[in-house]
Design an enzyme around this catalytic site. Structure first.
Site, PDB file in Angstrom:
ATOM      1  N   GLU A  89      77.703  49.490  33.896  1.00  0.00           N
ATOM      2  CA  GLU A  89      77.674  49.509  32.429  1.00  0.00           C
ATOM      3  C   GLU A  89      77.754  50.906  31.840  1.00  0.00           C
ATOM      4  OE1 GLU A  89      74.434  45.903  32.201  1.00  0.00           O
ATOM      5  OE2 GLU A  89      74.195  47.663  30.961  1.00  0.00           O
ATOM      6  N   CYS A 109      70.409  50.103  41.841  1.00  0.00           N
ATOM      7  CA  CYS A 109      69.520  51.255  42.018  1.00  0.00           C
ATOM      8  C   CYS A 109      68.432  50.835  42.995  1.00  0.00           C
ATOM      9  CB  CYS A 109      68.903  51.626  40.663  1.00  0.00           C
ATOM     10  SG  CYS A 109      67.829  53.082  40.722  1.00  0.00           S
ATOM     11  N   CYS A 116      62.911  48.073  34.683  1.00  0.00           N
ATOM     12  CA  CYS A 116      64.352  48.361  34.615  1.00  0.00           C
ATOM     13  C   CYS A 116      65.187  47.260  35.263  1.00  0.00           C
ATOM     14  CB  CYS A 116      64.626  49.705  35.291  1.00  0.00           C
ATOM     15  SG  CYS A 116      66.361  50.170  35.233  1.00  0.00           S
ATOM     16  N   ASN A 290      62.580  48.082  26.068  1.00  0.00           N
ATOM     17  CA  ASN A 290      63.436  46.916  25.930  1.00  0.00           C
ATOM     18  C   ASN A 290      62.884  45.869  26.885  1.00  0.00           C
ATOM     19  OD1 ASN A 290      65.917  46.723  24.295  1.00  0.00           O
ATOM     20  ND2 ASN A 290      66.347  48.730  25.176  1.00  0.00           N
ATOM     21  N   CYS A 333      69.399  49.334  30.136  1.00  0.00           N
ATOM     22  CA  CYS A 333      70.082  49.481  31.424  1.00  0.00           C
ATOM     23  C   CYS A 333      70.188  48.174  32.193  1.00  0.00           C
ATOM     24  CB  CYS A 333      69.304  50.435  32.321  1.00  0.00           C
ATOM     25  SG  CYS A 333      68.794  51.905  31.527  1.00  0.00           S
TER      26      CYS A 333
HETATM   27  N1  SAH Z   1      67.326  56.694  37.218  1.00  0.00           N
HETATM   28  C1  SAH Z   1      67.256  57.594  36.112  1.00  0.00           C
HETATM   29  C2  SAH Z   1      68.240  57.294  34.975  1.00  0.00           C
HETATM   30  C3  SAH Z   1      68.471  55.861  34.570  1.00  0.00           C
HETATM   31  S1  SAH Z   1      67.465  55.021  33.424  1.00  0.00           S
HETATM   32  C4  SAH Z   1      65.857  57.657  35.577  1.00  0.00           C
HETATM   33  O1  SAH Z   1      64.988  56.944  36.075  1.00  0.00           O
HETATM   34  O2  SAH Z   1      65.591  58.463  34.700  1.00  0.00           O
HETATM   35  C5  SAH Z   1      67.456  55.864  31.890  1.00  0.00           C
HETATM   36  C6  SAH Z   1      66.112  55.717  31.185  1.00  0.00           C
HETATM   37  O3  SAH Z   1      65.897  54.379  30.689  1.00  0.00           O
HETATM   38  C7  SAH Z   1      64.934  56.012  32.101  1.00  0.00           C
HETATM   39  O4  SAH Z   1      63.997  56.781  31.414  1.00  0.00           O
HETATM   40  C8  SAH Z   1      64.393  54.636  32.380  1.00  0.00           C
HETATM   41  O5  SAH Z   1      63.079  54.720  32.838  1.00  0.00           O
HETATM   42  C9  SAH Z   1      64.599  53.959  31.054  1.00  0.00           C
HETATM   43  N2  SAH Z   1      64.545  52.497  31.076  1.00  0.00           N
HETATM   44  C10 SAH Z   1      64.920  51.653  32.046  1.00  0.00           C
HETATM   45  N3  SAH Z   1      64.682  50.380  31.700  1.00  0.00           N
HETATM   46  C11 SAH Z   1      64.157  50.416  30.469  1.00  0.00           C
HETATM   47  C12 SAH Z   1      63.689  49.415  29.573  1.00  0.00           C
HETATM   48  N4  SAH Z   1      63.743  48.114  29.883  1.00  0.00           N
HETATM   49  N5  SAH Z   1      63.221  49.828  28.381  1.00  0.00           N
HETATM   50  C13 SAH Z   1      63.184  51.145  28.059  1.00  0.00           C
HETATM   51  N6  SAH Z   1      63.585  52.122  28.861  1.00  0.00           N
HETATM   52  C14 SAH Z   1      64.060  51.760  30.054  1.00  0.00           C
END
Ligand code: SAH
Length: 349
Positions: A89, A109, A116, A290, A333
């Site tokens: 995505e 991942c 996530c 989210n 994500c």
């Molecule tokens: N792996 C990396 C980058 C990808 S996620 C990392 O962990 O930083 C990008 C951001 O979105 C990260 O801060 C992650 O923790 C956050 N994220 C993932 N799922 C989420 C959700 N459901 N709600 C809010 N933030 C989320």
């Protein structure tokens, strides 16, 4: 098939020479690729050359399979198709300062963060540097209709960038190649869940990217509730790696903090976080969670976010609340990909 998208201008020239073509053709191919053009459109190459290149190489490894635009803020979510049938995505965000694209670095991942959606089925494979650039090129093709271009990049899509280190570094170098897409690394942010040794490596690369760290907790006990990586490296080790990054690059670090009900969002949590970050050249970005139905985690009220912010501000920690973009289009994500794979998304490309 040779993926030319991940090669520098110099590497393409060498490869072209090996194929028996004059080196200046390499420069032409490189420039077409970075303009998002496939072999058929490389009009300054002889037709026979285009045909034979098509048999041996890939110029545009990524295409957009579907996209949907938020009616609320114009944020656009795209699902890319990769050559092997996998998909990842992206999110296109429109700001006053330009167009920012959220890049995926892996299919799936393996970090396992509970909130996530990208991690629910583990890591399928790493993306190549060429595929990451391919995401930018595919979006530039889409934006061409409105005469726009990607100007900013956040490595915050699916995957853990520092778990695919070599390809990510190569991708960053490609962004600033002469005659290429030319995106300044000062406009690039890389987000990690905190793979400490790689944070030290990144500090040595001499690349002016902004480091973002997904902290999501004021201490290790809370962090371990949602982030398995917290078992491997402590918050103190992460913060020390951040201080090193700040020293080496002169750039402030951004901490991401997703506000999750009953886990990390009390005023006491805010006070503890502020104390730990005191004196650091940093910024905290509060993210409304989210909700991911599979994980049974919920976000918090506006009022709770406001109170949390106030505590940080009172303790002189720079903080903002991330705009909730694309909330109506599975902005978080991994959510659009899951829906599509699971067959609950119609695919209205
Ligand atoms: N792996 C990396 C980058 C990808 S996620 C990392 O962990 O930083 C990008 C951001 O979105 C990260 O801060 C992650 O923790 C956050 N994220 C993932 N799922 C989420 C959700 N459901 N709600 C809010 N933030 C989320």
């Amino acid at each position: 098939m040779t993926e030319l998208t991940g090669m520098t201008r110099e590497e393409i020239s060498v490869w072209m020479k090996e194929q028996g073509y004059p080196a200046f053709r390499g420069k032409q191919v490189f420039e077409w690729i970075h303009r998002g053009i496939d072999f058929d459109g490389m009009t300054n190459l002889p037709a026979v050359m285009r045909e034979s290149l098509k048999q041996t190489a890939v110029a545009q490894p990524v295409s957009i399979r579907l996209s949907r635009k938020s009616a609320l803020d114009g944020t656009e979510k795209v699902l890319y198709a990769l050559q092997d049938g996998n998909c990842v995505e992206g999110v296109i965000m429109h700001y006053k300062f330009g167009v920012s694209l959220c890049i995926s670095t892996q299919v799936g991942c393996r970090m396992g963060c509970r909130f996530c959606a990208s991690t629910l089925e583990g890591r399928i494979r790493d993306l190549t540097a060429g595929e990451m650039l391919g995401e930018v090129l595919a979006v530039n093709r889409l934006l061409q209709l409105t005469q726009q271009k990607v100007s900013h990049i956040v490595l915050m899509g699916s995957g853990e960038p520092l778990d695919n280190y070599q390809q990510v570094i190569r991708f960053l170098h490609l962004l600033r190649e002469e005659g290429g897409v030319k995106i300044s690394l000062r406009n690039v942010s890389l987000s990690t869940c905190g793979i400490v040794p790689k944070m030290y490596d990144l500090a040595e690369e001499d690349l002016p990217v902004t480091l973002c760290v997904s902290l999501h907790a004021p201490n290790d006990i809370i962090r371990r509730k949602t982030m398995p990586i917290a078992e491997r490296w402590s918050m103190e080790e992460i913060l020390e790696a951040c201080r090193n990054y700040i020293r080496k690059t002169g750039r402030r670090v951004i901490f991401e903090y997703a506000m999750t009900a009953g886990i990390n969002s009390s005023e006491a949590d805010a006070a503890e976080l502020a104390d730990r970050l005191r004196g650091m050249q940093c910024h905290v970005n509060l993210i409304p969670l989210n909700a991911v139905p599979e994980r049974n985690l919920q976000g918090v009220s506006e009022e709770s976010i406001r109170r949390f912010m106030q505590v940080l501000e009172d303790k002189h920690i720079s903080v903002t609340r991330r705009r909730e973009m694309g909330d109506d289009i599975e902005g978080a994500c991994g959510q659009l990909r899951r829906k599509t794979i699971n067959g609950t998304e119609s695919g209205d490309a």
